[in-house]
Design an enzyme around this catalytic site. Sequence first.
Site, mmCIF file in Angstrom:
data_model
loop_
_atom_site.group_PDB
_atom_site.id
_atom_site.type_symbol
_atom_site.label_atom_id
_atom_site.label_comp_id
_atom_site.label_asym_id
_atom_site.label_seq_id
_atom_site.Cartn_x
_atom_site.Cartn_y
_atom_site.Cartn_z
ATOM 1 N N ASP A 39 0.819 -1.210 0.000
ATOM 2 C CA ASP A 39 0.000 0.000 0.000
ATOM 3 C C ASP A 39 0.857 1.266 0.000
ATOM 4 O O ASP A 39 2.086 1.205 0.130
ATOM 5 C CB ASP A 39 -1.035 -0.022 1.132
ATOM 6 C CG ASP A 39 -0.437 0.089 2.520
ATOM 7 O OD1 ASP A 39 0.648 0.665 2.687
ATOM 8 O OD2 ASP A 39 -1.080 -0.410 3.467
ATOM 9 N N LEU A 40 0.213 2.389 -0.158
ATOM 10 C CA LEU A 40 0.877 3.695 -0.284
ATOM 11 C C LEU A 40 1.867 3.951 0.848
ATOM 12 O O LEU A 40 2.958 4.463 0.629
ATOM 13 C CB LEU A 40 -0.186 4.802 -0.331
ATOM 14 C CG LEU A 40 0.293 6.224 -0.504
ATOM 15 C CD1 LEU A 40 0.820 6.446 -1.910
ATOM 16 C CD2 LEU A 40 -0.844 7.202 -0.222
#
Length: 185
Positions: A39-40
């Site tokens: 994820d980011l």
Amino acid sequence: MLHKPRGYVTTRSDPQARPTVFDLVTDAEAHLIAVGRLDLATSGLLLFTNDTRLADVLTDPKNAIPRVYIVTVRGRWEERKSLLVKEGIAESSEILSAAAVVVRKVSGKESQLLVTLLEGKNREIRRLMKAAGHEVTRLKRVAFGGLELGDLPAKRWRELSFAELSAAFGTVVAEIGKRHFPSPC
């Protein structure tokens, strides 16, 4: 193998115009796909391949390929929580669990763990830690199968040899890899 920095999304293009991991591998010779996602806010080891079958094998839960993360959480981690997350926690109609939890550092402010997963469920570590009562403040994947991130600098990538893949994943990828890495004469 890429050392994904925080702030990059694992997608080819982003409607919000955020930087993507594919911005970092533009000089790769093959058309690549990411093997799973980070994820980011997660950094660390991200694999790429041009072989969708290999990507499927590496991400298939039945193959139970370990993924190791350094996880920093708010607050004091108690050993009983290690047992809890290894036994499994029900969350959103799923059972989330870690294969192993090693406590690296504990203080009143934060704790650092080494967590091993055998599946790649969406945001699994963040959801697991939240269910155990802790917020993840930093998450970094440091190993996938037998491959380790080591000292590869952030935003950098390197090609993997068939020998590395064979050593890292054994028979899970040996037959697939032979198509792309012919034996030397």
